[in-house]
Write an enzyme that holds these catalytic residues in place. Structure first.
Site, PDB file in Angstrom:
ATOM      1  N   HIS A   1      -6.790   0.256  -1.400  1.00 38.33           N
ATOM      2  CA  HIS A   1      -5.792   0.488  -0.337  1.00 38.33           C
ATOM      3  C   HIS A   1      -5.886   1.911   0.156  1.00 38.33           C
ATOM      4  O   HIS A   1      -6.261   2.825  -0.585  1.00 38.33           O
ATOM      5  CB  HIS A   1      -4.382   0.193  -0.843  1.00 38.33           C
ATOM      6  CG  HIS A   1      -4.024   0.941  -2.092  1.00 38.33           C
ATOM      7  ND1 HIS A   1      -4.434   0.528  -3.346  1.00 38.33           N
ATOM      8  CD2 HIS A   1      -3.320   2.076  -2.284  1.00 38.33           C
ATOM      9  CE1 HIS A   1      -3.984   1.377  -4.248  1.00 38.33           C
ATOM     10  NE2 HIS A   1      -3.308   2.338  -3.637  1.00 38.33           N
TER      11      HIS A   1
ATOM     12  N   HIS B   1      -3.805   4.999   2.019  1.00 35.37           N
ATOM     13  CA  HIS B   1      -2.469   5.517   2.335  1.00 35.37           C
ATOM     14  C   HIS B   1      -2.499   6.258   3.670  1.00 35.37           C
ATOM     15  O   HIS B   1      -3.380   7.093   3.900  1.00 35.37           O
ATOM     16  CB  HIS B   1      -2.021   6.551   1.290  1.00 35.37           C
ATOM     17  CG  HIS B   1      -1.822   6.029  -0.097  1.00 35.37           C
ATOM     18  ND1 HIS B   1      -0.573   5.741  -0.613  1.00 35.37           N
ATOM     19  CD2 HIS B   1      -2.696   5.750  -1.095  1.00 35.37           C
ATOM     20  CE1 HIS B   1      -0.702   5.328  -1.871  1.00 35.37           C
ATOM     21  NE2 HIS B   1      -1.986   5.329  -2.175  1.00 35.37           N
TER      22      HIS B   1
END
Ligand code: 5GP
Ligand code: ZN
Length: 149
Positions: free
Chosen positions: A105, A107
């Protein structure tokens, strides 16, 4: 290790499937962006591939390209919506780098001139031939065939 479509123990896979609620801001065939539940600053967004991959180094190039193509638009939207003065695009890869969720992922963290986030990181200096040695080693890795060594 290649990724796979779904890991029932993975919170982000469960978010992708709608088994855990999330505040989505963008969805494509391959990617999902939603608000981080514990934001560094309000508007902190996570961008994830819909398929389960442990971390950035395990992402197929095509998946990384699909995610990457969304980043400028997503960052513009976060910055405009939060009136941020700037933002970080950060990937924590591995425990040593602070990765806590093992589904790759990215950010997007809005920053404000007067916020209390600590930055920059401390920087150091190279000594002796350390810089050229590391340059050589990285170049060698990039030029060696996959799976070699
Ligand atoms: P990491 O430390 O792995 O780079 O970041 C994981 C992030 O995921 C953390 O910032 C954490 O707040 C966020 N997070 C963990 N679980 C959930 C969840 O169930 N929902 C949402 N929206 N964010 C989560
Ligand atoms: Zn997952």
């Amino acid at each position: 290790m290649a990724g796979h479509a779904y890991d029932s123990h993975c919170p982000f896979c469960r978010i992708v499937r709608g088994e855990i609620p999330s505040s989505k801001v963008l969805e494509t065939d391959d990617a999902l962006a939603f608000l981080d539940i514990n934001p560094v600053n309000p508007g902190h967004v996570l961008l994830v591939p819909k398929s389960h991959h442990l971390n950035l180094t395990e992402l197929p190039d095509a998946t990384a390209a699909q995610l990457g193509s969304l980043v400028p638009r997503l960052c513009r939207a976060v910055q405009a919506a939060t009136q941020a003065d700037g933002f970080h695009l950060i990937v924590n890869n591995g425990r040593a780098a602070g990765q806590t969720v093992d589904h790759s992922h990215w950010h997007i963290i809005p920053r404000f001139s007067n916020d209390s986030v600590h930055w920059p990181w401390p920087h150091s200096q190279y000594s002796g031939d350390q810089l050229s040695q590391i340059q050589l080693r990285i170049e060698r890795e990039l030029n060696s065939p996959p799976g070699d060594g």
